[in-house]
Enzyme design. Structure first.
Site, PDB file in Angstrom:
ATOM      1  N   ARG A   1       0.854  -1.202   0.000  1.00  0.00           N
ATOM      2  CA  ARG A   1       0.000   0.000   0.000  1.00  0.00           C
ATOM      3  C   ARG A   1       0.887   1.248   0.000  1.00  0.00           C
ATOM      4  O   ARG A   1       0.521   2.283  -0.552  1.00  0.00           O
ATOM      5  CB  ARG A   1      -0.940   0.008   1.215  1.00  0.00           C
ATOM      6  CG  ARG A   1      -1.624   1.353   1.430  1.00  0.00           C
ATOM      7  CD  ARG A   1      -2.978   1.282   2.130  1.00  0.00           C
ATOM      8  NE  ARG A   1      -2.968   0.424   3.306  1.00  0.00           N
ATOM      9  CZ  ARG A   1      -2.461   0.754   4.505  1.00  0.00           C
ATOM     10  NH1 ARG A   1      -1.906   1.945   4.689  1.00  0.00           N
ATOM     11  NH2 ARG A   1      -2.497  -0.089   5.504  1.00  0.00           N
TER      12      ARG A   1
ATOM     13  N   TYR B   1     -11.542  19.619 -14.933  1.00  0.00           N
ATOM     14  CA  TYR B   1     -12.133  18.300 -15.200  1.00  0.00           C
ATOM     15  C   TYR B   1     -13.380  18.112 -14.323  1.00  0.00           C
ATOM     16  O   TYR B   1     -13.389  18.559 -13.164  1.00  0.00           O
ATOM     17  CB  TYR B   1     -11.079  17.238 -14.889  1.00  0.00           C
ATOM     18  CG  TYR B   1     -11.570  15.826 -15.034  1.00  0.00           C
ATOM     19  CD1 TYR B   1     -11.794  15.270 -16.293  1.00  0.00           C
ATOM     20  CD2 TYR B   1     -11.811  15.035 -13.914  1.00  0.00           C
ATOM     21  CE1 TYR B   1     -12.244  13.975 -16.427  1.00  0.00           C
ATOM     22  CE2 TYR B   1     -12.258  13.736 -14.041  1.00  0.00           C
ATOM     23  CZ  TYR B   1     -12.476  13.213 -15.301  1.00  0.00           C
ATOM     24  OH  TYR B   1     -12.921  11.925 -15.421  1.00  0.00           O
TER      25      TYR B   1
ATOM     26  N   ASP C   1      -2.707  20.416 -13.337  1.00  0.00           N
ATOM     27  CA  ASP C   1      -3.093  19.148 -13.955  1.00  0.00           C
ATOM     28  C   ASP C   1      -2.568  19.168 -15.389  1.00  0.00           C
ATOM     29  O   ASP C   1      -3.023  19.965 -16.218  1.00  0.00           O
ATOM     30  CB  ASP C   1      -4.624  19.002 -13.908  1.00  0.00           C
ATOM     31  CG  ASP C   1      -5.118  17.665 -14.470  1.00  0.00           C
ATOM     32  OD1 ASP C   1      -4.406  17.063 -15.300  1.00  0.00           O
ATOM     33  OD2 ASP C   1      -6.222  17.232 -14.077  1.00  0.00           O
TER      34      ASP C   1
ATOM     35  N   LYS D   1      -4.856   8.366 -19.152  1.00  0.00           N
ATOM     36  CA  LYS D   1      -5.007   8.982 -20.469  1.00  0.00           C
ATOM     37  C   LYS D   1      -3.727   8.789 -21.289  1.00  0.00           C
ATOM     38  O   LYS D   1      -3.375   7.682 -21.593  1.00  0.00           O
ATOM     39  CB  LYS D   1      -5.384  10.449 -20.301  1.00  0.00           C
ATOM     40  CG  LYS D   1      -6.501  10.693 -19.273  1.00  0.00           C
ATOM     41  CD  LYS D   1      -7.851  10.150 -19.686  1.00  0.00           C
ATOM     42  CE  LYS D   1      -8.886  10.183 -18.569  1.00  0.00           C
ATOM     43  NZ  LYS D   1      -9.061  11.489 -17.928  1.00  0.00           N
TER      44      LYS D   1
HETATM   45  C1  LIG Z   1      -9.508  11.868 -16.698  1.00  0.00           C
HETATM   46  C2  LIG Z   1      -8.993  13.077 -16.041  1.00  0.00           C
HETATM   47  C3  LIG Z   1      -8.858  13.140 -14.642  1.00  0.00           C
HETATM   48  C4  LIG Z   1      -9.272  11.999 -13.748  1.00  0.00           C
HETATM   49  O1  LIG Z   1      -8.532  10.853 -14.008  1.00  0.00           O
HETATM   50  P1  LIG Z   1      -9.064   9.351 -13.722  1.00  0.00           P
HETATM   51  O2  LIG Z   1      -7.866   8.527 -14.005  1.00  0.00           O
HETATM   52  O3  LIG Z   1     -10.209   9.117 -14.642  1.00  0.00           O
HETATM   53  O4  LIG Z   1      -9.503   9.315 -12.301  1.00  0.00           O
HETATM   54  C5  LIG Z   1      -8.333  14.298 -14.101  1.00  0.00           C
HETATM   55  N1  LIG Z   1      -7.976  15.336 -14.867  1.00  0.00           N
HETATM   56  C6  LIG Z   1      -8.112  15.325 -16.207  1.00  0.00           C
HETATM   57  C7  LIG Z   1      -7.708  16.516 -16.996  1.00  0.00           C
HETATM   58  C8  LIG Z   1      -8.623  14.196 -16.833  1.00  0.00           C
HETATM   59  O5  LIG Z   1      -8.760  14.184 -18.170  1.00  0.00           O
END
Ligand SMILES: *Cc1c(COP(=O)(O)O)cnc(C)c1O
Length: 403
Positions: A69, A122, A194, A219
């Site tokens: 963990r 997001y 982000d 992504k």
């Molecule tokens: C998809 C996404 C998230 C969240 O990510 P997950 O892996 O789906 O939890 C956060 N920020 C952006 C810009 C995203 O495209």
């Protein structure tokens, strides 16, 4: 096995290009019997011959792992790859991108603190700002994403943290990271960015002044839409703070997911380079189509934030969006006709993925909330894959054809 620490005198790996780092970074752990690939270590805990050597690792006096963990060798390889690509001192990881966002915010903020961010984050992040942070007494100020004067004024009133996301989802607005970081630092606030849409291939927020950079590794980093994960990079003390919080919340990255992400990341520079080129070509083509009312892509000279994007990004990314003249009915018709696209709530994969905000980025919001955020119902988010760009254009052409 390549020793990244040996690759440059100062240990920064500044002598190597991102395409090389995508392949080699983080791969110098301890291979099992000469395995050239990062092993998937599925062990909940790690055993020691005596309490002394166990204590050394537990207290950080010697390298090693105690319990998965907290840390795990496969997961560490993933963290190291992202860390080096973002040019950071330190990195940690999470089970998902949203775990990265939520653990970072809750680890760094307390009741009475104030956060400044924008309306276009997001969808899941936006829900944290609107529901979960206020519930524990954290004040959230969400500004108009395009109005930097308004954001600067909100920051100048004092805040603990400034949260940026650029380019934004799904309308690809661009925020000036250097400018807003300077405003944040003037009031002693931390800046979190982000970087999911840009990827470290196109943009390094830390080099532009941000304190922490986070990713939904689900992504572009993984790139194959087969694993969920999140990452956070920055200065060691900040990362340690968030890491200790994540140890306790337990939002840890699974070793199998870490393996898939590490494997996917080897082609990160290759994929993103191709996606940058194809997205720009497709955006230019879309601009010429009578069925298309507007195209949102920071690489277009007509994009309102093109200058900032050109200054802070090396490429404009693989995601674009466009608005159809025919509204939501036309969106449904065109999406159903696309042959070369998954209709799915994802982006950043080798396959092209298309969808409306109503079922993708802003599924958590009502029509009214989306409207208030300036996200039209006639919008299609189009995440360009690594297919031949000409094939993708012909696919869009046939999807538009029967009006
Ligand atoms: C998809 C996404 C998230 C969240 O990510 P997950 O892996 O789906 O939890 C956060 N920020 C952006 C810009 C995203 O495209």
């Amino acid at each position: 096995m390549v020793d990244m620490k040996r690759s440059s005198e100062d240990g920064t790996n500044a002598d190597l290009a991102p395409a090389t780092l995508s392949v080699w970074a983080g791969e110098d752990g301890s291979p099992v019997q000469g395995a050239t690939q990062v092993p998937i270590v599925y062990s909940a805990a790690y055993g020691y011959p005596d309490v002394e050597s166990w204590l050394d690792v537990a207290l950080g006096r010697a390298p090693g792992h105690i319990y998965s963990r907290n840390t795990n060798p496969t997961v560490s390889a993933f963290e190291e790859k992202v860390r080096i690509l973002e040019g950071a001192d330190s990195a940690t990881s999470f089970s998902t991108g949203m775990a990265a966002v939520s653990n970072t915010l809750f680890a760094l903020l307390s009741a009475g603190d104030r956060v400044v961010s924008v309306k276009d984050t997001y969808g899941g992040t936006n829900r944290l700002f609107l529901d979960f942070l206020p519930r524990v007494g954290i004040e959230v100020k969400l500004c108009d994403t395009s109005d930097h004067e308004q954001i600067e004024a909100a920051i100048a009133k004092g805040c603990r943290l400034v949260y940026l996301e650029t380019p934004t989802n799904p309308t690809l607005k661009v925020m000036d990271i250097a400018r807003l970081s300077a405003a944040a630092h003037a009031v002693g606030a931390l800046v979190v960015a982000d970087n999911t849409f840009a990827t470290p291939i196109n943009q390094n927020p830390l080099a532009l002044g941000a304190d922490l950079v986070l990713h939904s590794a689900t992504k572009f980093l993984g790139g194959h839409a087969d694993a969920l994960g999140g990452a956070l990079c920055g200065a060691s003390e900040l990362i340690a703070k968030v890491y200790h919080y994540r140890e306790i919340t337990g939002a840890s990255l699974d070793p199998m997911a870490a393996y898939l992400l590490v494997r996917g990341m080897k082609t990160l520079a290759l994929r993103v380079g191709r996606q940058n080129e194809s997205a720009l070509r497709i955006a230019r083509w879309l601009q010429e189509q009578p069925a298309v009312a507007a195209v949102y892509y920071p690489g277009l000279e007509t994009h309102p934030h093109h200058d900032v994007a050109a200054r802070q990004m090396r490429g404009f990314g693989g995601v674009l969006s466009f608005m159809l003249e025919g509204g939501f009915e036309e969106v449904k018709r065109v999406l159903a006709r696309l042959r070369l696209a998954h209709r799915a709530a994802n982006l950043g994969a080798v396959e092209t993925i298309a969808g409306p905000p109503a079922t993708t980025s802003h599924v958590e919001c009502t029509v009214e909330e989306r409207e208030a955020m300036g996200i039209p119902e006639g919008l299609i988010r189009y995440s360009v894959g690594i297919e031949d760009a000409g094939d993708l254009i012909r696919d869009l052409e046939q999807a538009f054809a029967v009006a």
